[in-house]
Design a protein around this motif. Structure first.
Motif, PDB file in Angstrom:
ATOM      1  N   CYS N  12       0.826  -1.212   0.000  1.00  0.00           N
ATOM      2  CA  CYS N  12       0.000   0.000   0.000  1.00  0.00           C
ATOM      3  C   CYS N  12       0.860   1.263   0.000  1.00  0.00           C
ATOM      4  O   CYS N  12       0.611   2.193  -0.762  1.00  0.00           O
ATOM      5  CB  CYS N  12      -0.908   0.012   1.241  1.00  0.00           C
ATOM      6  N   VAL N  13       1.856   1.304   0.879  1.00  0.00           N
ATOM      7  CA  VAL N  13       2.633   2.539   0.962  1.00  0.00           C
ATOM      8  C   VAL N  13       3.508   2.728  -0.270  1.00  0.00           C
ATOM      9  O   VAL N  13       3.695   3.855  -0.738  1.00  0.00           O
ATOM     10  CB  VAL N  13       3.481   2.597   2.255  1.00  0.00           C
ATOM     11  N   VAL N  73      -6.572   8.073  -4.655  1.00  0.00           N
ATOM     12  CA  VAL N  73      -6.290   6.634  -4.609  1.00  0.00           C
ATOM     13  C   VAL N  73      -5.238   6.342  -3.542  1.00  0.00           C
ATOM     14  O   VAL N  73      -5.342   5.375  -2.779  1.00  0.00           O
ATOM     15  CB  VAL N  73      -5.838   6.136  -5.992  1.00  0.00           C
ATOM     16  N   ALA N  74      -4.215   7.214  -3.438  1.00  0.00           N
ATOM     17  CA  ALA N  74      -3.174   6.993  -2.439  1.00  0.00           C
ATOM     18  C   ALA N  74      -3.747   7.066  -1.031  1.00  0.00           C
ATOM     19  O   ALA N  74      -3.430   6.234  -0.167  1.00  0.00           O
ATOM     20  CB  ALA N  74      -2.054   8.023  -2.616  1.00  0.00           C
ATOM     21  N   LEU N  75      -4.610   8.051  -0.803  1.00  0.00           N
ATOM     22  CA  LEU N  75      -5.178   8.183   0.543  1.00  0.00           C
ATOM     23  C   LEU N  75      -6.099   7.010   0.853  1.00  0.00           C
ATOM     24  O   LEU N  75      -6.139   6.515   1.982  1.00  0.00           O
ATOM     25  CB  LEU N  75      -5.923   9.519   0.663  1.00  0.00           C
ATOM     26  N   ILE N  76      -6.864   6.556  -0.166  1.00  0.00           N
ATOM     27  CA  ILE N  76      -7.684   5.358   0.042  1.00  0.00           C
ATOM     28  C   ILE N  76      -6.801   4.180   0.444  1.00  0.00           C
ATOM     29  O   ILE N  76      -7.116   3.416   1.363  1.00  0.00           O
ATOM     30  CB  ILE N  76      -8.477   5.021  -1.239  1.00  0.00           C
ATOM     31  N   LEU N  77      -5.659   4.039  -0.274  1.00  0.00           N
ATOM     32  CA  LEU N  77      -4.783   2.903   0.032  1.00  0.00           C
ATOM     33  C   LEU N  77      -4.236   2.996   1.448  1.00  0.00           C
ATOM     34  O   LEU N  77      -4.000   1.985   2.113  1.00  0.00           O
ATOM     35  CB  LEU N  77      -3.636   2.834  -0.973  1.00  0.00           C
ATOM     36  N   ILE N  78      -4.005   4.232   1.921  1.00  0.00           N
ATOM     37  CA  ILE N  78      -3.437   4.392   3.260  1.00  0.00           C
ATOM     38  C   ILE N  78      -4.508   4.295   4.341  1.00  0.00           C
ATOM     39  O   ILE N  78      -4.330   3.629   5.360  1.00  0.00           O
ATOM     40  CB  ILE N  78      -2.680   5.748   3.365  1.00  0.00           C
ATOM     41  N   TYR N  79      -5.655   4.954   4.101  1.00  0.00           N
ATOM     42  CA  TYR N  79      -6.638   5.082   5.185  1.00  0.00           C
ATOM     43  C   TYR N  79      -7.901   4.248   5.009  1.00  0.00           C
ATOM     44  O   TYR N  79      -8.561   3.935   5.993  1.00  0.00           O
ATOM     45  CB  TYR N  79      -7.082   6.551   5.310  1.00  0.00           C
ATOM     46  N   ALA N  80      -8.286   3.903   3.782  1.00  0.00           N
ATOM     47  CA  ALA N  80      -9.640   3.402   3.614  1.00  0.00           C
ATOM     48  C   ALA N  80      -9.742   2.168   2.728  1.00  0.00           C
ATOM     49  O   ALA N  80     -10.775   1.939   2.106  1.00  0.00           O
ATOM     50  CB  ALA N  80     -10.513   4.535   3.020  1.00  0.00           C
ATOM     51  N   HIS N  81      -8.690   1.374   2.639  1.00  0.00           N
ATOM     52  CA  HIS N  81      -8.823   0.146   1.865  1.00  0.00           C
ATOM     53  C   HIS N  81      -9.814  -0.774   2.580  1.00  0.00           C
ATOM     54  O   HIS N  81      -9.711  -0.977   3.782  1.00  0.00           O
ATOM     55  CB  HIS N  81      -7.453  -0.539   1.755  1.00  0.00           C
ATOM     56  N   PRO N  82     -10.809  -1.311   1.828  1.00  0.00           N
ATOM     57  CA  PRO N  82     -11.899  -2.033   2.520  1.00  0.00           C
ATOM     58  C   PRO N  82     -11.407  -3.221   3.348  1.00  0.00           C
ATOM     59  O   PRO N  82     -12.021  -3.563   4.349  1.00  0.00           O
ATOM     60  CB  PRO N  82     -12.810  -2.478   1.362  1.00  0.00           C
ATOM     61  N   ALA N  84      -8.457  -3.296   4.854  1.00  0.00           N
ATOM     62  CA  ALA N  84      -7.374  -2.895   5.743  1.00  0.00           C
ATOM     63  C   ALA N  84      -7.685  -3.223   7.198  1.00  0.00           C
ATOM     64  O   ALA N  84      -6.827  -3.728   7.929  1.00  0.00           O
ATOM     65  CB  ALA N  84      -7.089  -1.395   5.578  1.00  0.00           C
TER      66      ALA N  84
END
Lengths: 93, 93, 93, 93, 93, 93, 93, 93, 93, 93, 93, 93, 93, 93
Positions: N12-13, N73-82, N84
């Motif tokens: 993700c990061v 998309v980056a913020l979703i990957l960091i904070y809101a990936h379903p 996660a």
């Protein structure tokens, strides 16, 4: 042995897919140069349109042939590699 | 041993597919330069059309030949590599 | 040992296929520059057509020779590598 | 030990094939610049054709020499590497 | 130990082949710029031909020297690396 | 331990060969820009030939020096790396 | 442990050789732009030769300094890395 | 543990050498643009020489500073990384 | 064996997805050149609009065909590879 | 565990060194565009020198700030990563 | 077996995501060429606006179609690969 | 487990360092285009200086914002990743 | 099995993040060409501003759509991959 | 299992950091084209400043939106990936 046979077919599809893609990349840019020159030329001198179009078509056909070479190689790799039948036979029974 | 034989054919198809693709990439761009020059020239001076087309055809044929070298090498790798028969024999029985 | 022998032939075909492909890429673009210059020049001054074509042919032949060097190396790698016979003998019996 | 010896010959053919290919890529583009300039110049001023062709030939020969350096290195790697005989001897009996 | 010795010679031939190839790539393009400028200039002003050719030759010689540096390094790597004899001695008996 | 020592020499020859090659690539293109400007300028104004050539030579010498830095580093890596003697001693007996 | 020490020196020579090569690549192209501008300018206006040369030299010296930074780092990596003595001591007895 | 410590120093020298090299690549090309503009400008209008040189120097100094940032980071990585002493202590006894 | 069969399908989808993507990359740029030339030409000489559009459409169709070749190969790799049924049968029961 | 801690610091130095280098590459080229425009402009119209220099300085400062962002991130990675102290503690006793 | 099934889906998403991304890269640049030509043309000759816009829309639609091919392939890879159901069945119970 | 936790932080610093570096590369070149246009414009028409500078500042601020997005993401990765505290807790006791 | 499930989600996020990034790279450059043409055109002929802006908006919207395709694919990969629920179920209990 | 969960966050990061960086690279260059055109246009015709700035802002906003897609998309990957939360739960106790 059969695992290796499948790797051979994997190599075939990689080579076929990327080979045609790379060829289309270059030929597309090349035909684009030709088309640009032709339409700019016709716009400047519409009366030359017939001769320009004939020359353009010859040129595009030549470039098209380059991509078709890659397509032919790709199709050979998928359908007609001389060892394909023998290798496919390794896991066919 | 047979597994290695299949890796040899994998290398052949990779080299054939990518080799033709890369060659078509360059030759397509090159022919595009030529066609662009020709159609722009004919548009500016339609009377030069005959001489330009002859020179263009010579040039395109030369570039075409470069891609055909790569095609020939690719076909040799697929159909006529001198060790191919011996290697194919390793898994043919 | 025989497995390594097959890897040697794999390296040969990779080098032959890609080497010719890369050479054709550059020479194709180079010949394209030459052809473009020639057809634009002839279109501007059709009377110079003879001299331009002679110079163009010399230039294209020189560029062609570069690609032929790569082709020759590729064919040597496929057909005439000095150790090829010895290495092929490792799995020929 | 013998396996490593074959890897050495693999490295030789990779270096020979790619080296000549990369050199031909650059020299082909370079000669293309030269040829383009020459044919455009002759088309503009056909009377300069002799002097231009002489200078062009000198330049093309210089560029050709660069690719020949790579060709020479490639041929040395294939035929005349000083350790090649010793290494080939490792699997020759 | 001997296997590593062969890997050292493999590294030498890789560095020699690619090094000369990459150098020839750049120097070929560079000489091409020079030749193009010279032939265009002579075509525009044929009387300057002598002076232009002298300057061109100086420039091409300088560029040639760059590629020769790479060639010299390649030949050193093949024939005169100071540890080569000692390393070759590891598998020579 | 000795195997690692040979890997160190492999790294040296890779760095030497590629380093000089990459430097020659850039410096060759750079000198090519300079030479092109000089010959075009002399062709336009032959009387400026002396001054242009002096400036060109200064510039080419500066560019040459960049490539010589890389050459010097390469030669140090081959002949004069401070640990080379100690490392070579690991397999010299 | 000693094997790792040799890998450290390998990393040093890789970084030194490639670092100087990449720097020379960019600085060579950059100096080439400068030299081209200068010789074209002097050819157009030879009387400006003194001032142009002074400015060119200042610029080339600045660009040279960039490459010298990379050279200095390379030499530090080869001769003066603060841990080099300690690491070399790992295999010196 | 000590082996890993040496890998850390290897990473430092790789980052230092390549970082400065890449920075010098870009800054060298950038300064080259600036120098080219300046010498062409002075050649066209020698009386503007003073003002042009001042502006050029300001610009070159700004570009130089970018490369110096990378140099500073490289020197920190070699000489002043905050964990370097602790890590070096892992193999110092 | 079944694991290898799945790797074959993985290779198919990689080749299909990237192949079409790379082809679209080149053909998109190429068509962009053509469209730019056409709209600039029509803007300069609106009366040529009919002829320019016809030539443009021919050119775009030719370029489109290159990308369609890659699309056809991709669809063959996904739906109609001759060994796909046999390989899929390896894990179908 | 401690080995992994050292790998973390290795990643930090790689990111710091390459990050600043890549940023300096782009910003150096960008500032070069700006400086070239400014010196050409001042040479054409020396009276605009004051206004041009002010605008140039604003622009260079903006570009400088981009590289400083990368420098700040690099320094954070070296000196102030929030987990660095904890990780360093893993091998400090 | 199930692990391999998941790798197949991983390959699908990699091919889908990158394929569309690469296609959008090229088509975006291509459409940008077209739009630039159109707006420059309309600005020069506002009366041609209708014809230019029609031609531009045809061109943009053709380029759009290239990217849609890649999108279609991506969606097939995600939703409709013929073996997907069978492979998904491997871990569905 | 703890080893993996450190690999996560390694990935964070790699992404942060390279992400900002790549963003600064592009934005630096972009701002350079803007600054070049502005200073050339002001030099040609010093009276437009006020309006040009305002527009330039708006543009540079927009480009700056792009790089700041990457900087923000980098700082989030270093200081504020939502799982960072939990992961850091894995090796904190 | 569960480990593989997590690798599938890793592939999804890699494809989503890079796919959108690469698409934005190309579309950003493409829109930049369009905007540049528009603002230069309006500056030359402010009266064409309405028509130019309409055409520009159509073009930018078309390019925007390309990037949105990649965004849609990315969001599908993150939120709506048809197998995602099944795969997530593998580690949900 | 937990180790794999951390690899997911690493992916993700990486995707977030590089995705935003690559997007900013392209959009920064694109906005730079736009700004350059605008400031050159305003300098030539200051009276068009209002209309140019409006069109420029529309264009920059469109390009900005592309980069914001990548940022989202980056913020979703960091904070809101379903997945996660579920994955983070694997190592939270």
């Amino acid at each position: 042995m059969e695992a290796q046979a499948l790797q051979f077919f994997s190599a075939c599809v990689i080579a076929a897919g990327f080979g045609v893609g790379i060829a289309a990349l270059g030929c597309g840019i090349g035909q684009g140069f030709g088309v640009r020159g032709a339409v700019e030329g016709i716009a400047r001198n519409p009366e030359s349109s017939g001769k320009v179009t004939v020359t353009l078509l010859i040129g595009l056909a030549m470039i098209e042939s380059l991509c078709i070479y890659a397509l032919v190689v790709a199709l050979i790799l998928i359908y007609a590699h001389p060892q394909a039948a023998a290798i496919a036979g390794l896991f066919a029974h």
